[in-house]
Design a protein around this motif. Structure first.
Motif, mmCIF file in Angstrom:
data_model
loop_
_atom_site.group_PDB
_atom_site.id
_atom_site.type_symbol
_atom_site.label_atom_id
_atom_site.label_comp_id
_atom_site.label_asym_id
_atom_site.label_seq_id
_atom_site.Cartn_x
_atom_site.Cartn_y
_atom_site.Cartn_z
ATOM 1 N N LEU A 1 0.835 -1.205 0.000
ATOM 2 C CA LEU A 1 0.000 0.000 0.000
ATOM 3 C C LEU A 1 0.872 1.258 0.000
ATOM 4 O O LEU A 1 0.493 2.303 -0.537
ATOM 5 C CB LEU A 1 -0.844 -0.044 1.276
ATOM 6 C CG LEU A 1 -2.138 0.719 1.334
ATOM 7 C CD1 LEU A 1 -3.088 0.229 0.274
ATOM 8 C CD2 LEU A 1 -2.784 0.541 2.722
ATOM 9 N N LEU A 2 2.048 1.126 0.603
ATOM 10 C CA LEU A 2 2.931 2.291 0.721
ATOM 11 C C LEU A 2 3.762 2.526 -0.547
ATOM 12 O O LEU A 2 4.431 3.547 -0.674
ATOM 13 C CB LEU A 2 3.863 2.124 1.928
ATOM 14 C CG LEU A 2 3.194 1.906 3.290
ATOM 15 C CD1 LEU A 2 4.226 1.821 4.397
ATOM 16 C CD2 LEU A 2 2.194 3.019 3.617
ATOM 17 N N GLU A 3 3.743 1.567 -1.466
ATOM 18 C CA GLU A 3 4.508 1.682 -2.716
ATOM 19 C C GLU A 3 3.518 1.929 -3.849
ATOM 20 O O GLU A 3 2.891 0.990 -4.350
ATOM 21 C CB GLU A 3 5.256 0.365 -2.981
ATOM 22 C CG GLU A 3 6.354 0.067 -2.009
ATOM 23 C CD GLU A 3 7.635 0.816 -2.340
ATOM 24 O OE1 GLU A 3 7.778 1.292 -3.488
ATOM 25 O OE2 GLU A 3 8.473 0.948 -1.431
ATOM 26 N N GLU A 4 3.419 3.173 -4.285
ATOM 27 C CA GLU A 4 2.356 3.553 -5.214
ATOM 28 C C GLU A 4 2.264 2.659 -6.454
ATOM 29 O O GLU A 4 1.183 2.192 -6.819
ATOM 30 C CB GLU A 4 2.562 5.018 -5.623
ATOM 31 C CG GLU A 4 1.321 5.583 -6.253
ATOM 32 C CD GLU A 4 1.375 7.099 -6.366
ATOM 33 O OE1 GLU A 4 1.764 7.757 -5.391
ATOM 34 O OE2 GLU A 4 1.012 7.593 -7.453
ATOM 35 N N GLU A 5 3.421 2.401 -7.065
ATOM 36 C CA GLU A 5 3.405 1.633 -8.322
ATOM 37 C C GLU A 5 2.952 0.195 -8.099
ATOM 38 O O GLU A 5 2.115 -0.327 -8.836
ATOM 39 C CB GLU A 5 4.818 1.604 -8.896
ATOM 40 C CG GLU A 5 4.922 2.273 -10.253
ATOM 41 C CD GLU A 5 6.376 2.348 -10.652
ATOM 42 O OE1 GLU A 5 6.895 1.319 -11.109
ATOM 43 O OE2 GLU A 5 6.976 3.426 -10.461
ATOM 44 N N ILE A 6 3.535 -0.412 -7.081
ATOM 45 C CA ILE A 6 3.183 -1.815 -6.777
ATOM 46 C C ILE A 6 1.717 -1.915 -6.394
ATOM 47 O O ILE A 6 0.995 -2.805 -6.839
ATOM 48 C CB ILE A 6 4.077 -2.356 -5.638
ATOM 49 C CG1 ILE A 6 5.507 -2.452 -6.143
ATOM 50 C CG2 ILE A 6 3.573 -3.693 -5.107
ATOM 51 C CD1 ILE A 6 6.520 -2.835 -5.111
ATOM 52 N N PHE A 7 1.270 -0.948 -5.608
ATOM 53 C CA PHE A 7 -0.132 -0.948 -5.185
ATOM 54 C C PHE A 7 -1.054 -0.853 -6.403
ATOM 55 O O PHE A 7 -2.010 -1.641 -6.538
ATOM 56 C CB PHE A 7 -0.373 0.203 -4.197
ATOM 57 C CG PHE A 7 -1.814 0.354 -3.783
ATOM 58 C CD1 PHE A 7 -2.586 -0.762 -3.487
ATOM 59 C CD2 PHE A 7 -2.408 1.615 -3.683
ATOM 60 C CE1 PHE A 7 -3.918 -0.640 -3.116
ATOM 61 C CE2 PHE A 7 -3.749 1.746 -3.309
ATOM 62 C CZ PHE A 7 -4.496 0.622 -3.034
ATOM 63 N N ALA A 8 -0.750 0.059 -7.316
ATOM 64 C CA ALA A 8 -1.589 0.250 -8.505
ATOM 65 C C ALA A 8 -1.653 -1.044 -9.321
ATOM 66 O O ALA A 8 -2.739 -1.481 -9.726
ATOM 67 C CB ALA A 8 -1.035 1.393 -9.346
ATOM 68 N N GLN A 9 -0.497 -1.646 -9.490
ATOM 69 C CA GLN A 9 -0.415 -2.872 -10.287
ATOM 70 C C GLN A 9 -1.266 -3.990 -9.661
ATOM 71 O O GLN A 9 -2.077 -4.626 -10.341
ATOM 72 C CB GLN A 9 1.051 -3.285 -10.242
ATOM 73 C CG GLN A 9 1.540 -4.078 -11.393
ATOM 74 C CD GLN A 9 3.041 -4.375 -11.154
ATOM 75 O OE1 GLN A 9 3.575 -4.227 -10.050
ATOM 76 N NE2 GLN A 9 3.713 -4.784 -12.186
ATOM 77 N N LYS A 10 -1.082 -4.203 -8.387
ATOM 78 C CA LYS A 10 -1.802 -5.295 -7.703
ATOM 79 C C LYS A 10 -3.300 -5.040 -7.656
ATOM 80 O O LYS A 10 -4.105 -5.941 -7.858
ATOM 81 C CB LYS A 10 -1.265 -5.478 -6.275
ATOM 82 C CG LYS A 10 0.143 -6.014 -6.253
ATOM 83 C CD LYS A 10 0.518 -6.554 -4.886
ATOM 84 C CE LYS A 10 1.885 -7.232 -5.011
ATOM 85 N NZ LYS A 10 2.217 -8.093 -3.923
ATOM 86 N N LEU A 11 -3.650 -3.790 -7.386
ATOM 87 C CA LEU A 11 -5.074 -3.454 -7.286
ATOM 88 C C LEU A 11 -5.764 -3.652 -8.639
ATOM 89 O O LEU A 11 -6.871 -4.188 -8.707
ATOM 90 C CB LEU A 11 -5.242 -2.012 -6.780
ATOM 91 C CG LEU A 11 -6.680 -1.565 -6.588
ATOM 92 C CD1 LEU A 11 -7.369 -2.355 -5.479
ATOM 93 C CD2 LEU A 11 -6.762 -0.066 -6.244
ATOM 94 N N LYS A 12 -5.078 -3.229 -9.714
ATOM 95 C CA LYS A 12 -5.659 -3.380 -11.062
ATOM 96 C C LYS A 12 -5.945 -4.846 -11.355
ATOM 97 O O LYS A 12 -7.046 -5.206 -11.776
ATOM 98 C CB LYS A 12 -4.666 -2.826 -12.098
ATOM 99 C CG LYS A 12 -5.229 -1.622 -12.824
ATOM 100 C CD LYS A 12 -4.264 -1.051 -13.822
ATOM 101 C CE LYS A 12 -4.331 0.455 -13.722
ATOM 102 N NZ LYS A 12 -3.120 1.152 -14.061
ATOM 103 N N LEU A 13 -4.941 -5.665 -11.128
ATOM 104 C CA LEU A 13 -5.095 -7.108 -11.391
ATOM 105 C C LEU A 13 -6.235 -7.695 -10.565
ATOM 106 O O LEU A 13 -7.056 -8.456 -11.069
ATOM 107 C CB LEU A 13 -3.800 -7.835 -11.025
ATOM 108 C CG LEU A 13 -2.759 -7.970 -12.134
ATOM 109 C CD1 LEU A 13 -1.491 -8.602 -11.579
ATOM 110 C CD2 LEU A 13 -3.304 -8.813 -13.287
ATOM 111 N N ASN A 14 -6.257 -7.333 -9.285
ATOM 112 C CA ASN A 14 -7.308 -7.862 -8.414
ATOM 113 C C ASN A 14 -8.689 -7.413 -8.857
ATOM 114 O O ASN A 14 -9.630 -8.198 -8.871
ATOM 115 C CB ASN A 14 -7.081 -7.425 -6.957
ATOM 116 C CG ASN A 14 -6.062 -8.298 -6.276
ATOM 117 O OD1 ASN A 14 -5.535 -9.227 -6.888
ATOM 118 N ND2 ASN A 14 -5.774 -8.026 -5.018
#
Ligand code: IMP
Length: 420
Positions: A147-160
């Motif tokens: 959640l604290l890493e914007e890029e990783i969060f965006a990527q994971k949230l999109k996939l989910n």
């Protein structure tokens, strides 16, 4: 000394109160599983505090409180709990830490929890706990650190969301969620919780090395444990002692004492078998006297007699060293008190917890009957002052369970707990 406090029944045993009692001799209080499905109530000078995610130790100013990796975090619930506590003048700053490895609850978890309930009712708290843990196990969960890493969060949230929105639409006929909306909302949460996020496993390891006293605060109870409970009518985590190691990173070698908490009778919220459940008249009596309404959802709790078969199983599964018995005073007006010591099902007697729920649903409880003490215990402050019959009841429970009763509570206030 590192102590675990664990629920011996179906949750709501009064763990919050026992934790509060023991916290004064601890340095650190740690939650290891569950989420904001929990509701730990502590009453201080008539003021009631209900804690859902924040460890109950927060009510003692000098204690470090840790939310371990095994807990699932609804950030909006955590933020409003922190704000609510601060409003009540509870100090929260560097004394609260949140594991970076804890998994995060999203709105799709809450919605799926609700929708699944409509198909196969478990009676969940609707907080998205089960779906969040399911994602963790399926390896698609989003952790606090993500959640604290914007890029990783965006990527994971999109996939989910791609997957969840398809499920919501095709299986449940519902509208899905917008990426932008959740992303923006959770980025704001991330900013607010960032200061609490730490490598709590390492911090706990250091604390163990320094011989700090750590108190592990179990949520729910052993009969709601995903492995040992009345499956599928359980919560989605290991509420029993095993959860301490997986939910904090502490070694089993560093646990020194396990205290089980049980009510002097039994309650459960939600669906599932309950062999000693009362009929309507006694149910109402207990609900009123024991204020048996859920601390999280407000739902009326189901009530019944103390079940030795269930608690003996909890003693075994957790390796309990001691037992705390709460709400003894609720039995004060009962002319007769029963203890369930076995179940009879199809001509066979069961003294051990059966995995087969049919035995729990259809078995006839075998009761020992005890005369009630019919006097007020709520002002009593030591075991020796309890009425003889109340002492007899506690001694009999201890004998049947094979574990010492060390703490007794006779009311919701701090001073209504005593050590035997
Ligand atoms: P969930 O944890 O919301 O998934 O709910 C699963 C089951 O656990 C339901 O029967 C809930 O009523 C029960 N449950 C969850 N948390 C608690 C608690 O803190 N106290 C008592 N029952 C609980």
């Amino acid at each position: 000394m590192n102590i675990v406090v664990v629920g011996a029944q179906w949750g709501d045993e009064g763990k919050g109160k026992i934790i509060d009692f023991l916290a004064k001799d601890s340095d650190i209080v740690v939650r290891y599983q569950g989420g904001n499905n929990a509701g730990h109530t502590v009453v201080i000078d008539k003021e009631e505090f209900v804690l859902h995610l924040v460890p109950s130790g927060i009510l003692h100013r000098d204690k470090l409180c840790i939310i371990g990796n095994g807990v699932v975090i609804d950030p909006s619930a955590l933020i409003s709990e922190i704000e609510g506590l601060k409003k009540k003048k509870i100090y929260i700053d560097t004394n609260l830490m949140l594991s970076e490895q804890a998994h995060v609850i999203f709105p799709y978890h809450r919605l799926l929890d609700e929708l699944r309930e409509k198909r196969r009712k478990i009676g969940t708290t609707g907080r998205g706990i089960g779906p969040c843990y399911a994602d963790k196990i399926a390896r698609v969960g989003i952790r606090v650190v993500d959640l604290l890493e914007e890029e990783i969060f965006a990527q994971k949230l999109k996939l989910n969301l791609e997957e969840k929105n398809k499920i919501l639409k095709n299986v449940y006929g519902c509208k899905g969620f917008s990426f932008e909306k959740i992303f923006t909302e959770y980025r704001e949460y991330a900013k607010k919780i960032k200061k609490y996020v730490k490598n709590t496993t390492l911090i706990l390891k250091e604390a163990v090395k320094k011989k700090k006293n750590i108190l592990f605060e179990g949520a729910q109870g052993t009969l709601l444990d995903i492995d040992f409970g009345t499956y599928p009518y359980v919560t989605a985590s290991n509420a029993s002692v095993g959860g301490v190691c997986t939910g904090t990173g502490i070694s089993p070698k560093d646990i020194h004492k396990i205290i089980g908490v049980a009510k002097a009778y039994t309650t459960r919220v939600g669906e599932g078998p309950f062999p000693t459940e009362f009929a309507v008249d006694l149910m109402e009596k207990f609900r009123l006297r024991g204020k048996e309404y859920g601390a999280t959802t407000g739902r009326p709790r189901r009530c019944g007699w103390f079940d030795v078969v269930l608690v003996k199983y909890s003693v075994m599964v957790n390796g309990m060293d001691e037992l705390a018995i709460t709400k003894l005073d609720v039995l004060d007006e009962m002319p007769e008190i029963k203890i369930c010591v076995g179940y009879e099902y199809k001509g066979k007697v069961y003294h051990h917890f059966p995995a087969n729920l049919r035995i729990l649903y259809e078995g006839r409880p075998i009761y020992e009957k005890h005369k009630g003490w019919l006097s007020d215990t709520s002002r009593i402050t030591s075991f020796k002052d309890l009425p003889e019959r109340a002492k007899g009841y506690l001694n009999r429970l201890s004998e049947l369970l094979g574990v010492k009763v060390r703490l007794v509570s006779v009311g919701s206030e701090r001073n209504q707990t005593f050590i035997l």
